[in-house]
Design an enzyme around this catalytic site. Structure first.
Site: not given
Ligand code: PPE
Length: 314
Positions: A157
């Site tokens: 990330k």
């Molecule tokens: N894919 C991406 C590209 C992504 O950024 C997130 C989280 C996810 C999947 C889901 O991952 P998880 O949160 O572990 O279930 N995106 C984060 C950032 C959002 C933002 O705008 O900043 C979030 O949901 O916190």
């Protein structure tokens, strides 16, 4: 964004306005950062952080991929986040730990620049709008491809990945959609700009495998476990784009987006054009646990343990 009082920086609390970096910090020119997004919920037992160990582990993994040693253990980072929520006296919030390459040398090589770790938190409402969770959102398939394997590592990330996400998000918004779904370099469904995706057909849930350039979402893992518990078949498999158009249900997962139903893709109605029964059932399980109305069977909540004001109970 509503500021809170303190931000954690390399083991110390600094005032919100003092958490600043130099413009020639490595991260500014070259995108050298890894971060997390974590939610802390107001449960009846007080504020509790959802899947904190898993988020911190992913942050350390992201750093490892980019040879960024954070200098803090998983336990230290977890404790720092709990302390930050206590210091800022919040009942619920979004936590954003960031590790970045700071100020020192200029040039692509990051290794001579210090790794600085910050943790901020603030109150953050619903990501795709208040109504999205109940009614679903309208999305498009993006003309932008998700970061390809062996270009930017999707399992990390990293801040730089979000340049790709920004292209996906801006295009979607400017065309009147709430969000865009990116395809991977082979043309299979990958993920949203900030969410993992699930496609339901004939009672079975499909989600792209990690090899389809997706972030290993913590909420994705939560959905996999909740579906299995309910006996709903769920598989990680390559999903052709057109599956989105013939699906009974499509929904997103993410820390910010939680579990958000999708009611149309490219203006083609998904199923009945509203939240489907599987998304609704998984939402009930998910929100039940974080609101404290269903037992936390998996131990997903870490209590913040806010000290009681003296005099209470006297
Ligand atoms: N894919 C991406 C590209 C992504 O950024 C997130 C989280 C996810 C999947 C889901 O991952 P998880 O949160 O572990 O279930 N995106 C984060 C950032 C959002 C933002 O705008 O900043 C979030 O949901 O916190």
């Amino acid at each position: 964004m509503t500021p809170t009082e303190k931000i954690w920086h390399n083991g110390r609390f600094v005032n919100w306005d003092d958490a600043k970096i130099h413009v020639l910090s490595h991260v500014v020119s070259y995108g050298t950062s890894v971060f997390e997004g974590i939610r802390c919920y107001a449960t009846p037992a007080g504020p509790a952080v959802f899947r904190l160990p898993e988020h911190v582990r992913r942050m350390i993994d992201s750093g490892r991929i980019y040879r960024m040693d954070m200098g803090y253990t998983r336990e230290q980072l977890m404790e720092a986040m709990l302390e930050l929520v206590r210091v800022n006296k919040l009942r619920s919030c979004y936590l954003r730990p960031i590790a970045l390459r700071g100020y020192g040398e200029i040039g692509v090589n990051p290794l001579k620049n210090p790794v600085d770790v910050y943790i901020a938190c603030w109150e953050w409402g619903k990501y795709l709008g208040e109504e999205a969770l109940a009614n679903g959102v309208d999305v498009c398939v993006s003309s932008w491809t998700r970061i390809a394997p062996n270009t930017l590592p999707a399992l990390a990330k990293a801040g730089a990945n979000y340049m790709n996400s920004q292209l996906i998000k801006m295009e979607a918004l400017l065309n009147g959609f709430s969000e865009g779904i990116a395809l991977d370099a082979s043309g299979y469904v990958s993920e949203g700009s900030g969410e993992n995706i699930f496609v339901v057909r004939d009672g079975k849930i499909h989600t792209p495998p990690l090899g389809a350039s997706v972030l290993p979402g913590i909420t994705r893992d939560t959905v996999l476990k909740l579906a299995a518990e309910r006996g709903i078949p769920i598989v990680e498999t390559l999903i052709p784009r057109e599956m989105l158009y013939v699906a009974d249900e499509v929904f997103f997962s993410g820390t910010a987006a939680e579990i958000t139903p999708i009611r149309s893709v490219d203006r083609i109605q998904v199923g009945e054009g509203r939240r489907g029964p599987i998304a609704e059932a998984l939402q009930a399980d998910f929100f039940g646990i974080i609101e404290g109305t269903k037992p936390d069977r998996h131990g997903w909540l870490t209590q913040v343990h806010v000290p009681q004001p003296s005099g209470v109970g006297d």
